[in-house]
Design a protein around this motif. Structure first.
Motif, mmCIF file in Angstrom:
data_model
loop_
_atom_site.group_PDB
_atom_site.id
_atom_site.type_symbol
_atom_site.label_atom_id
_atom_site.label_comp_id
_atom_site.label_asym_id
_atom_site.label_seq_id
_atom_site.Cartn_x
_atom_site.Cartn_y
_atom_site.Cartn_z
ATOM 1 N N HIS B 292 -54.280 4.387 30.082
ATOM 2 C CA HIS B 292 -54.470 5.415 29.024
ATOM 3 C C HIS B 292 -53.954 6.406 29.544
ATOM 4 O O HIS B 292 -53.665 7.428 27.379
ATOM 5 N N VAL B 293 -53.719 6.900 30.310
ATOM 6 C CA VAL B 293 -52.895 7.941 30.407
ATOM 7 C C VAL B 293 -51.020 7.706 30.710
ATOM 8 O O VAL B 293 -51.011 7.486 31.506
ATOM 9 N N MET B 294 -50.865 8.311 29.545
ATOM 10 C CA MET B 294 -48.944 8.138 29.942
ATOM 11 C C MET B 294 -48.437 9.684 30.255
ATOM 12 O O MET B 294 -47.381 9.652 31.415
ATOM 13 N N ARG B 295 -49.175 10.960 30.284
ATOM 14 C CA ARG B 295 -48.573 12.276 31.213
ATOM 15 C C ARG B 295 -50.196 12.544 31.593
ATOM 16 O O ARG B 295 -50.907 12.967 31.152
ATOM 17 N N PRO B 296 -49.984 12.950 33.153
ATOM 18 C CA PRO B 296 -48.748 12.396 34.156
ATOM 19 C C PRO B 296 -48.430 11.147 33.879
ATOM 20 O O PRO B 296 -49.726 10.256 34.175
#
Lengths: 93, 391, 312
Positions: B292-296
């Protein structure tokens, strides 16, 4: 100026002290130095409006002198002074 | 909670209306145009107080956003594909200046060849710009994530982009639960900014930063990325507590006893769930890890999860390629994240869906079944392969 | 028109200690501007000489809010700042009136930044854009721009044995901006400070986008001694190479008509960048430049008299 670590610096690369360039003296770039003759000067302030280095000291609309901490000795003031009140001479250190 | 049928773009635009930002500067681009269009009509109808700046390019849109955010305004924009690429230079500056900005992004392939359909090459190409990146699976996710992104961005002092799959989510109608305007406002609170051009003490923003300080400022930005993790977590927890929908860095679906784990992001996760449910009926122990969160990049959390799991093989589905001959970005990064783990499962990578090529249940089923073979033999012939490509 | 005594009250808003070359025209222009604008002003600068020399971290010559983002987007950035100002004023979060000024060089204005500038003017933000036109990319080491005059030597339009300097005439940016219909567009020179500061004041009192193109002699790039900056600017005006004029709501007015005939050659001969033209073989280039200057002046005079006619 002591250099701060990354933990101490304000974030976002901003400079929080306005006009801090005053701490950087550019006067030592000079090879020629302006000499102001107070007697000839009528405070027309042309030197002030033409100075690239904010080095003309003006108080209450009166020319008070040249700030040699920043003056780079370009000589524009001497060329533009209608009264011949500023002369350039070789800087000696 | 009002239940409505909205497309991904409508859901994002609705979130923007409820957020009611101070400034929106934007430029139209397929397939994100609708977001800007709908928002312009909210402005025209007086439904928001926003100052809308319809710029002459995406480059100017993001530049105006930075100006507005540095002036202390809550600022948003929307773009896709070439638009994000045109912003590329300025994305880094937004992050470096630490201004909170939220982009409603719609994933579309990057030229060339020109194509208007979904893949992740646009946002994956911006991975190193210093933005928080969230990949939404569906319209509900997009709506909820945009609202959370405002909080995250303003607490981490980092810009944030939330993306949906072009056309697949952006133009498909889904049932979504929206919040009341007041709930959104209470959740996001008053705008927060790291500094303001209008503050009493005049500041200089964006000076020339040479050998003496540049490294320290970049280290601060890197630290901001680390610090954004607890922020993302805290905001997601508060969102779940208030509104009942739970998000995080990733989502684990039927992972407890899974020996094969599909890893993907975006709309393909929905298809993967169907595959998993079907195959489990036949006794295949397969699960899903949705990024879901690629960055961070949630390296520690992922390696902990995988380390504790029963996974023997990870099948990473990437909707873009890194052009490094090492596979897609999720594969490359996940492999790196797991390198120091004691219990490293096998990894294979499939590149799929470039330029909007469909991916279906049968295709994903096939790669899982191929995975069963790899699991048994421990032999990987092709670490990086393709799905749905004519060979 | 502000007097020098009044202007001097704002001395110090732009400080010494910046790293511009001695005799820099750009810093004179900034100082003259800031003395009119006063402290409630946000300045946005694109990448360029003035950005570099005034803000080397942790030093800043700015005693007022300043922002730099990139090279081609100063007008876009300031439109965002102005939009934020409007939104925050509406919400009661900002009470004072603020000026918005972007100052970019010719590279950031005529060339790479023209799109953002055109867009910001069309959107009618309230801001003043000043171009300090030093007629080349000085920050990167004197490369030609679309503002570089015909015949000038730069490092990318060098005076070679076959091609004698820049082959093309310069772009007329002031006219391009005037064609946008901006309510106030002007051309000025730091030598004529009274005219320039009056124009800045007028622009800041205009409710909409305004633009002033200011000639900015560069001792290094134009190759002249640093004490001659103002004199060279003055001769550019007197030779009609750089006419002082304004376009107010579409009406043209020439603000200074030179009394005595000064040829463009007299201006050019003071600058090393034109030195190679002073040969018998290249005389025709100087003649062409003079013919172009005459043609442009004649056109401007026609516009001005047409506007005068309308006013009557």
């Amino acid at each position: 100026m002591s250099k701060l670590s990354w933990k101490e610096l304000p974030i976002g690369t901003i400079i929080t002290e306005p006009g801090s360039a005053r701490k950087f003296k550019t006067g030592d770039w000079r090879s020629q130095k302006p000499i102001w003759d107070k007697e000839k000067c009528n405070s027309c302030l042309f030197c002030f409006i033409y100075c690239p280095d904010s080095s003309i000291i003006v108080e209450n609309g009166e020319m008070k002198g040249i700030d040699l901490d920043y003056c780079k000795g370009c000589g524009i003031c001497a060329v533009e002074c209608p009264k011949g009140a500023i002369k350039m001479e070789l800087e000696r250190r | 909670m009002p239940i409505r049928a909205l497309t991904g773009n409508e859901a994002m635009a609705e979130a923007m209306r409820q957020i009611n930002p101070d400034v929106v500067a934007a430029y139209p681009i397929t397939p994100a145009t609708e977001i800007v269009q709908l928002f312009a009509s909210f402005v025209a109808d007086g439904l928001v107080d926003t100052e809308f700046v319809p710029t002459e390019s995406e480059h100017s849109a993001i530049s105006a956003c930075i100006g507005a955010a540095a002036a202390g305004a809550r600022t948003m924009t929307s773009t896709a594909s070439q638009g994000l690429a045109l912003m590329h230079e300025i994305l880094y500056i937004a992050a470096g200046l630490r201004v909170p900005i939220v982009i409603c992004e719609v994933n579309r392939s990057l030229s060339s060849p020109i194509n208007i359909h979904c893949d992740h090459s646009d946002t994956m190409g911006s991975r190193e710009a210093g933005w928080i990146q969230i990949y939404a699976e569906d319209s509900q996710d997009a709506y909820d994530s945009i609202i959370q992104a405002v909080r995250v961005s303003e607490e981490a002092f980092l810009p944030c982009m939330v993306s949906t799959d072009g056309f697949i989510i952006s133009h498909c109608m889904q049932r979504i639960e929206t919040l009341e305007d007041v709930e959104v406002q209470n959740f996001i609170g008053e705008p927060r900014s790291p500094y303001s051009l209008f503050s009493k003490n005049p500041i200089t923003v964006g000076p020339l930063d040479l050998q003496d300080y540049f490294f320290e400022h970049k280290r601060q930005e890197i630290e901001a990325m680390y610090l954004s993790k607890p922020v993302i977590k805290r905001v997601a927890e508060e969102f779940a507590k208030r509104f009942g929908r739970k998000y995080g860095f990733f989502e684990a679906y039927k992972l407890d006893d899974a020996e094969i784990v599909l890893v993907a992001c975006g709309s393909t996760c929905g298809t993967a769930r169907v595959v998993i449910d079907n195959l489990r009926k036949n006794g295949v122990k397969v699960g899903l890890l949705k990024i879901h969160v690629m960055r961070p990049f949630p390296q520690d959390e992922l390696s902990r999860l995988v380390g504790l799991s029963t996974a023997k093989l990870l099948i990473v589905l990437d909707r873009s390629d890194t052009m490094s001959t090492m596979g897609g970005p999720i594969y490359v990064e996940l492999r790196s994240a797991l390198y120091n783990s004691r219990t490293r499962p096998l990894l294979v990578n499939y590149i799929y869906g470039l330029g909007g090529r469909d991916i279906d249940v049968e295709q994903i089923t096939n790669v899982v079944l191929k995975g069963e073979e790899i699991k048994k033999t421990g032999k990987i012939d092709k670490p990086v392969d393709y799905i749905g490509l004519r060979e | 028109m502000p007097s020098l005594k009044e202007l001097s009250k704002n001395a110090g808003l732009f400080t010494g200690g910046h790293r511009a070359c001695g005799g820099c025209g750009g810093t004179i222009i900034i100082n003259q501007t800031i003395c009119v604008a006063g402290k409630n002003t946000v300045f946005v600068l694109p990448t360029g000489c003035m950005e570099v020399v005034t803000t080397i971290y942790p030093y800043t010559a700015w005693n007022i809010p300043y922002m730099h983002v990139a090279f081609e987007n100063a007008a876009a950035v300031i439109s965002g700042v102005e939009a934020a100002y409007k939104a925050l004023t509406r919400k009661g979060k900002i009470k004072d009136k603020w000026n918005f000024i972007a100052i970019g060089g010719d590279g950031g204005t005529y060339d790479i930044g023209i799109q953002a500038l055109s867009g910001a003017i069309e959107r009618w933000h309230r801001f003043l854009y000043i171009c300090y036109d030093n007629e080349a990319y000085m920050n990167t080491g004197i490369q030609r721009s679309s503002a570089t005059p015909r015949g000038a030597h730069t490092t990318t339009s060098p005076a070679g044995t076959v091609i004698p300097g820049k082959p093309q005439f310069r772009k007329n940016l002031t006219e391009i901006i005037a064609a946008h219909g901006a309510p106030y567009v002007a051309q000025a020179s730091p030598s004529h400070w009274a005219d320039f500061t009056r124009k800045v004041e007028k622009a800041l009192n205009t409710d909409g986008p305004t633009f002033i193109n200011v000639l900015s002699p560069c001792p290094l790039g134009w190759r002249f001694p640093p004490d001659m900056t103002i004199e060279i600017a003055r001769l550019a005006v007197e030779s009609k190479f750089w006419p002082l004029y304004e376009v107010e709501n579409g009406k043209y007015k020439i603000n200074h008509r030179p009394r005595k005939e000064v040829t463009v050659k007299e201006w050019m001969k003071l600058q090393g960048r034109f030195r190679h033209l002073f040969t018998p073989a290249n005389q025709k280039i100087i003649d062409e430049i003079q013919a172009e200057v005459d043609k442009e002046w004649e056109k401007l005079s026609r516009f001005a008299s047409l506007s005068q006619g309308e006013a009557d």
